[in-house]
Every structure is written in structure tokens, then in C-alpha cells.
Design an enzyme around this catalytic site. Structure first.
Site, PDB file in Angstrom:
ATOM      1  N   ASP A  21       0.851  -1.186   0.000  1.00  0.00           N
ATOM      2  CA  ASP A  21       0.000   0.000   0.000  1.00  0.00           C
ATOM      3  C   ASP A  21       0.890   1.241   0.000  1.00  0.00           C
ATOM      4  O   ASP A  21       1.788   1.372   0.839  1.00  0.00           O
ATOM      5  CB  ASP A  21      -0.917   0.000   1.218  1.00  0.00           C
ATOM      6  CG  ASP A  21      -2.042   1.006   1.094  1.00  0.00           C
ATOM      7  OD1 ASP A  21      -2.377   1.392  -0.033  1.00  0.00           O
ATOM      8  OD2 ASP A  21      -2.597   1.404   2.138  1.00  0.00           O
ATOM      9  N   HIS A  26      -3.502  14.116   0.930  1.00  0.00           N
ATOM     10  CA  HIS A  26      -3.708  13.206   2.063  1.00  0.00           C
ATOM     11  C   HIS A  26      -2.487  13.195   2.977  1.00  0.00           C
ATOM     12  O   HIS A  26      -2.627  13.282   4.207  1.00  0.00           O
ATOM     13  CB  HIS A  26      -3.992  11.797   1.544  1.00  0.00           C
ATOM     14  CG  HIS A  26      -4.064  10.762   2.624  1.00  0.00           C
ATOM     15  ND1 HIS A  26      -5.103  10.707   3.549  1.00  0.00           N
ATOM     16  CD2 HIS A  26      -3.229   9.735   2.944  1.00  0.00           C
ATOM     17  CE1 HIS A  26      -4.906   9.703   4.374  1.00  0.00           C
ATOM     18  NE2 HIS A  26      -3.784   9.098   4.038  1.00  0.00           N
ATOM     19  N   GLU A  73     -10.218   4.159   3.930  1.00  0.00           N
ATOM     20  CA  GLU A  73      -9.413   4.930   2.993  1.00  0.00           C
ATOM     21  C   GLU A  73      -9.839   4.538   1.579  1.00  0.00           C
ATOM     22  O   GLU A  73      -9.807   3.360   1.216  1.00  0.00           O
ATOM     23  CB  GLU A  73      -7.910   4.667   3.183  1.00  0.00           C
ATOM     24  CG  GLU A  73      -7.383   5.222   4.493  1.00  0.00           C
ATOM     25  CD  GLU A  73      -5.878   5.150   4.617  1.00  0.00           C
ATOM     26  OE1 GLU A  73      -5.332   5.865   5.469  1.00  0.00           O
ATOM     27  OE2 GLU A  73      -5.243   4.373   3.859  1.00  0.00           O
ATOM     28  N   GLU A  80      -9.182   4.102  -2.091  1.00  0.00           N
ATOM     29  CA  GLU A  80      -7.958   3.911  -2.856  1.00  0.00           C
ATOM     30  C   GLU A  80      -8.247   3.199  -4.177  1.00  0.00           C
ATOM     31  O   GLU A  80      -9.322   2.639  -4.379  1.00  0.00           O
ATOM     32  CB  GLU A  80      -6.940   3.089  -2.059  1.00  0.00           C
ATOM     33  CG  GLU A  80      -6.633   3.661  -0.683  1.00  0.00           C
ATOM     34  CD  GLU A  80      -5.428   3.019  -0.033  1.00  0.00           C
ATOM     35  OE1 GLU A  80      -4.633   2.369  -0.756  1.00  0.00           O
ATOM     36  OE2 GLU A  80      -5.265   3.160   1.195  1.00  0.00           O
ATOM     37  N   ASP A  82      -8.910   0.546   2.242  1.00  0.00           N
ATOM     38  CA  ASP A  82      -7.885   0.193   3.230  1.00  0.00           C
ATOM     39  C   ASP A  82      -8.418   0.566   4.612  1.00  0.00           C
ATOM     40  O   ASP A  82      -8.178   1.669   5.104  1.00  0.00           O
ATOM     41  CB  ASP A  82      -6.590   0.931   2.909  1.00  0.00           C
ATOM     42  CG  ASP A  82      -5.500   0.675   3.934  1.00  0.00           C
ATOM     43  OD1 ASP A  82      -5.495  -0.424   4.509  1.00  0.00           O
ATOM     44  OD2 ASP A  82      -4.662   1.565   4.148  1.00  0.00           O
ATOM     45  N   ARG A 100      -7.205   3.963  13.548  1.00  0.00           N
ATOM     46  CA  ARG A 100      -6.320   5.110  13.722  1.00  0.00           C
ATOM     47  C   ARG A 100      -5.680   5.164  15.104  1.00  0.00           C
ATOM     48  O   ARG A 100      -4.539   5.654  15.236  1.00  0.00           O
ATOM     49  CB  ARG A 100      -7.084   6.404  13.453  1.00  0.00           C
ATOM     50  CG  ARG A 100      -7.644   6.521  12.049  1.00  0.00           C
ATOM     51  CD  ARG A 100      -6.566   6.436  10.995  1.00  0.00           C
ATOM     52  NE  ARG A 100      -7.120   6.686   9.652  1.00  0.00           N
ATOM     53  CZ  ARG A 100      -6.414   6.591   8.535  1.00  0.00           C
ATOM     54  NH1 ARG A 100      -5.141   6.227   8.578  1.00  0.00           N
ATOM     55  NH2 ARG A 100      -6.978   6.839   7.369  1.00  0.00           N
ATOM     56  N   GLN A 128      -2.952   2.581  14.972  1.00  0.00           N
ATOM     57  CA  GLN A 128      -1.926   3.080  14.049  1.00  0.00           C
ATOM     58  C   GLN A 128      -1.075   4.174  14.698  1.00  0.00           C
ATOM     59  O   GLN A 128       0.161   4.176  14.568  1.00  0.00           O
ATOM     60  CB  GLN A 128      -2.592   3.621  12.787  1.00  0.00           C
ATOM     61  CG  GLN A 128      -1.628   4.204  11.768  1.00  0.00           C
ATOM     62  CD  GLN A 128      -2.349   4.847  10.578  1.00  0.00           C
ATOM     63  OE1 GLN A 128      -3.567   4.854  10.515  1.00  0.00           O
ATOM     64  NE2 GLN A 128      -1.586   5.403   9.656  1.00  0.00           N
ATOM     65  N   TYR A 150       2.970   3.264  14.847  1.00  0.00           N
ATOM     66  CA  TYR A 150       3.599   3.530  13.547  1.00  0.00           C
ATOM     67  C   TYR A 150       5.010   4.107  13.632  1.00  0.00           C
ATOM     68  O   TYR A 150       5.744   4.093  12.634  1.00  0.00           O
ATOM     69  CB  TYR A 150       2.701   4.423  12.686  1.00  0.00           C
ATOM     70  CG  TYR A 150       2.870   5.910  12.840  1.00  0.00           C
ATOM     71  CD1 TYR A 150       3.465   6.680  11.838  1.00  0.00           C
ATOM     72  CD2 TYR A 150       2.418   6.562  13.980  1.00  0.00           C
ATOM     73  CE1 TYR A 150       3.597   8.047  11.964  1.00  0.00           C
ATOM     74  CE2 TYR A 150       2.552   7.931  14.122  1.00  0.00           C
ATOM     75  CZ  TYR A 150       3.140   8.673  13.120  1.00  0.00           C
ATOM     76  OH  TYR A 150       3.269  10.033  13.250  1.00  0.00           O
ATOM     77  N   LYS A 202      -3.548  -1.592  10.241  1.00  0.00           N
ATOM     78  CA  LYS A 202      -3.922  -1.717   8.832  1.00  0.00           C
ATOM     79  C   LYS A 202      -4.180  -3.159   8.403  1.00  0.00           C
ATOM     80  O   LYS A 202      -4.872  -3.392   7.401  1.00  0.00           O
ATOM     81  CB  LYS A 202      -2.788  -1.157   7.956  1.00  0.00           C
ATOM     82  CG  LYS A 202      -2.519   0.319   8.135  1.00  0.00           C
ATOM     83  CD  LYS A 202      -3.513   1.135   7.347  1.00  0.00           C
ATOM     84  CE  LYS A 202      -3.076   2.582   7.258  1.00  0.00           C
ATOM     85  NZ  LYS A 202      -3.968   3.362   6.383  1.00  0.00           N
ATOM     86  N   THR A 225      -8.590  -5.493   4.178  1.00  0.00           N
ATOM     87  CA  THR A 225      -8.562  -4.608   3.017  1.00  0.00           C
ATOM     88  C   THR A 225      -9.602  -5.135   2.039  1.00  0.00           C
ATOM     89  O   THR A 225      -9.556  -6.315   1.667  1.00  0.00           O
ATOM     90  CB  THR A 225      -7.183  -4.596   2.343  1.00  0.00           C
ATOM     91  OG1 THR A 225      -6.199  -4.157   3.296  1.00  0.00           O
ATOM     92  CG2 THR A 225      -7.172  -3.678   1.131  1.00  0.00           C
ATOM     93  N   GLU A 239      -9.411  12.560   7.874  1.00  0.00           N
ATOM     94  CA  GLU A 239      -9.297  13.891   7.298  1.00  0.00           C
ATOM     95  C   GLU A 239     -10.617  14.650   7.350  1.00  0.00           C
ATOM     96  O   GLU A 239     -10.645  15.840   7.672  1.00  0.00           O
ATOM     97  CB  GLU A 239      -8.841  13.798   5.848  1.00  0.00           C
ATOM     98  CG  GLU A 239      -7.464  13.205   5.656  1.00  0.00           C
ATOM     99  CD  GLU A 239      -7.229  12.880   4.195  1.00  0.00           C
ATOM    100  OE1 GLU A 239      -6.748  13.756   3.471  1.00  0.00           O
ATOM    101  OE2 GLU A 239      -7.545  11.744   3.784  1.00  0.00           O
TER     102      GLU A 239
END
Length: 408
Positions: free
Chosen positions: A121, A128, A200, A202, A234, A238, A241, A245, A254, A258, A359
Site C-alpha cells: 500500500d 492526504h 481509505e 484507494e 484500506d 487510527r 496506528q 507507527y 492496517k 482490506t 481527514e
């Protein structure tokens, strides 16, 4: 070029589309072997018996339970099969042969269309990446120094790629200790179901032609290796993550699911959708340079419980898919038939073009729609995507839907 299948001409699934999927007939029970179908209008063409009747050299690949054997045949076969299918569906003389093998869409069960070999990914939207940087690192630079020099990506889990319609169970994991700032090492992590479950929007790219270990793929060879595209969600936790991360990037936040469409649209169907990239500064290194047009004019819609909440534009993407593939293989990493790589979240300049709830709600601080921030149990998310077609209308790239189930 006019299609004789009732209702197909002028639709989003006309002969300039012809996406591939894998299906069984719903009424025939569990004993029926899955096989390859092609969507035309609101019907699915069972390709195997038609190909066998016409003694097509590769007729056996259509009787398989995934697209991988067809994809492994390479671009010359992809092109010849597409030409053959177009002829079948536009030549009235072929109607008697083909029509008995056209099945209503609501009488088939669609499956994951290809066996996923590897999954990568990327993170290729400037908008973004900038938004996420400002949310996660409010006191630092939004973009890290490498972002404008290479398509950033991470390696995902192929085994958790699922077909549209598969329920998504809320993941469980660690999160940042309550009341502790992002830079602190004190406190005991929280553990439990994710409270900041996100999506997400994508675009996924499906590899057909493999490469040998040590071989790299130049940007100009993109179409020699990529069979087609599929919209992709995806799913992202959060809170998990944000805690995990640093320093190695996304992992459990993640890897739980998917979702991809049941349809793979051939790359050849998107020729009319090609557009120049919005501009890259500084100029990429030589191995990442592309001939324009290298982008795609694909319009996404994000629906939450049936209501459109965002319309992300793929044409705004900073890094092109050819650059993603070139970077993914520049170190000699081999490709396998069924490899999947995704664009990263598609977002535009305006708030209503943001492709994630992170977002849209600015990290949960600015509710959108009817006061939403992140996903609740029972929520259903659908991604739609369309692109200009060769016949002047718009192609549908297939929907991706998932409903959130409570944590186990």
C-alpha cells in the site's frame, strides 16, 4: 461497436469496459466450481463454454477459480481476448452462441476475483499526506523529507484482502496511554477494540506478468505487467496506528482487512481516462521519470450508510502507478502474478474531497455529515469509482462495500 446485449449499450458496463470477475451460480448449490465471468450491462457472460466452443487457445483459463491463470498469460493474450470478447458482444452473428451463457447479475455469487500474492500500500496523495502529517504531527513538518522524492509505501497482509460485501470485524489492539502525549514514553498502553475505525478510498492495481528476482520494471513497462484496476478500501484503526507507527510504520492498525471490488477492470479500458500528473517538484530521479499522460481521471464517491460524504478525485494524485511499480521493483524485488499494490488514500484540495474519515473529521475534532467522526458498529461504507470510457460515456469500476461488525 454497438453492443447487442439488452440494456448494455450506453451503460457504465458497455463493451468499452468488460471487467473480469469470478462467480458461481447462486441457485446451483455449493458443488459448482467457480469460474471466470465478464460483466456486460447487468449480466455476466460465462466465458468458459463460449471459449471452448470457439476452440480459443486459452479457453481453459476461463474455467479456473481465479483470474490468475489468465493474468499470467501476459499482455498479448489480454489484448487478443479483449478483442475477441468485443466481437462476440457486438456482432449479431455471434448472438446465438453467446446469449445462452449470459446470466443475470442477481443470479450469481461473486467471489474474490484473484489470488493475492503480495500486497503493498502506497501513500501517493500530496493532499492526504499533508493532512495526515498535520493531524499526527501538529508541531512538525507535514511532509517528511523523503516524500517528494519517492512513493512511500508499506507491505501489507495478502491474506486479509477480502471481496466486497465481506463483513469487517472491529479490530482490537493497543493504543496510546490515556492522557499521554504523542512524544511521551510513560504510561501503560490501553488495550481493547479500536475506537477510531476508519476507511481509505484507494485504487488498487493487479499484477499479471511476473518478473525474476533481481529484475526491475521501468516506468515505461507498467502496462506490460499490470492487468487491471480495482477500487480498494484500506480499513484503518487510527488509534492503533498512531501508537504503533513510529518507528516502522503501519502494522496492526492496517492489517486486519482490506476490501476490493469483485470486478477487475482491464487497464486497456482506461486509455480514455489518462491525464497528465498535476506536477512534481523537484523532478524525480531518472528511474521515476514518466512519459505523460501518466495519471488517471477517476472519480470516487464515498458513501456512509447510503449517503455520499466525499468525492475524492484520483486525477489529483502526486505519484503515478507507473512510478509506484518502478519504485517497488527498483531494488530487484520480484513480481508475482496476483500481486496487488494500492495508491494510498485519494484526497483532493477541498474538504468534501478527502478520502478518509480521519481527514473529514480532522482527527475527530470536526464532525462531518450528521455529526460523525469515525465508524460505529453497524455502519456500512461503499466506495464507487467511474472513469471516462472510449465510447464517450463513463465506465463503472465496481463498488466496494463493507459493514462494520462489533469486535469479537
Amino acid at each position: 461497436m454497438r453492443c447487442w446485449v439488452e440494456g448494455a449499450a450506453g451503460s457504465a458496463y458497455d463493451v468499452d469496459n468488460l471487467p473480469y470477475g469470478v462467480f458461481t451460480v447462486t441457485s446451483s448449490g455449493d458443488d459448482e466450481r467457480p469460474r471466470v465471468g465478464v460483466r456486460i450491462g447487468d449480466r455476466v457472460l460465462d466465458v468458459a463454454p463460449v471459449a471452448a466452443a470457439e476452440m480459443l487457445d486459452v479457453h481453459d483459463v476461463f474455467a479456473r477459480d481465479s483470474l490468475n491463470p489468465l493474468m499470467a498469460e501476459g499482455p498479448a493474450t489480454w489484448a487478443s481476448v479483449r478483442t475477441w470478447l468485443t466481437g462476440l458482444l457486438t456482432d449479431e452473428h455471434e448472438r446465438d452462441l453467446v446469449e445462452p451463457h449470459l446470466l443475470p447479475l442477481d443470479e450469481v455469487t461473486l467471489r474474490l476475483p484473484f489470488e493475492v500474492a503480495d500486497y503493498v500500500d502506497f501513500y501517493c496523495s500530496l493532499q492526504h499526506a499533508t493532512n495526515v502529517g498535520r493531524i499526527f504531527r501538529p508541531d512538525g513538518e507535514a511532509l517528511l523529507p523523503n516524500w517528494r522524492h519517492l512513493p512511500v509505501g508499506y507491505h501489507g497482509r495478502a491474506g486479509t484482502v477480502v471481496v466486497s460485501g465481506t463483513p469487517i470485524r472491529r479490530p482490537t489492539g493497543q493504543g496510546r496511554p490515556s492522557g499521554v502525549s504523542a512524544g511521551s514514553t510513560s504510561g501503560r498502553p490501553a488495550f481493547g477494540p479500536s475506537r477510531r475505525l476508519d476507511i481509505e478510498a484507494e485504487l488498487g492495481f493487479v499484477v499479471g506478468t511476473p518478473t525474476a528476482l533481481g529484475e526491475s520494471v521501468p516506468t515505461g513497462a507498467f502496462a506490460d505487467h499490470v492487468f487491471g484496476v480495482t477500487p480498494l478500501n484500506d480499513w484503518s484503526a487510527r488509534d492503533i496506528q498512531a501508537w504503533e507507527y513510529v518507528p516502522l510504520g503501519p502494522f496492526l492498525g492496517k492489517s486486519f482487512a482490506t476490501s476490493v471490488s469483485a470486478w477487475v477492470t482491464p487497464l486497456a479500458a482506461l486509455e480514455a481516462a489518462r491525464v497528465p500528473l498535476p506536477g512534481q517538484d523537484p523532478e524525480p530521479l531518472d528511474y521515476l521519470r514518466v512519459d505523460e499522460p501518466a495519471g488517471y481521471d477517476i472519480a470516487f464517491e464515498v458513501l456512509l450508510n447510503g449517503e455520499v460524504v466525499s468525492r475524492p478525485p484520483y486525477a489529483a494524485m502526486y505519484w503515478s502507478p507507473a512510478q509506484m511499480l518502478a519504485h517497488m521493483t527498483v531494488n530487484g524485488a520480484s513480481l508475482r502474478t496476483g500481486d496487488l499494490f494500492a495508491s494510498g488514500t485519494v484526497s483532493g484540495d477541498e474538504r468534501e474531497q478527502r478520502g478518509s474519515f480521519l481527514e473529514l473529521s480532522w482527527g475527530g475534532t470536526e464532525p462531518f455529515g450528521d455529526g460523525r467522526t469515525f465508524l460505529e458498529d453497524g455502519d456500512e461504507v461503499t466506495l464507487r469509482a467511474t472513469a471516462p470510457g472510449a465510447l464517450g460515456g463513463r465506465l463503472a469500476l465496481g463498488e466496494v462495500t463493507g459493514r462494520v461488525e462489533p469486535a469479537g
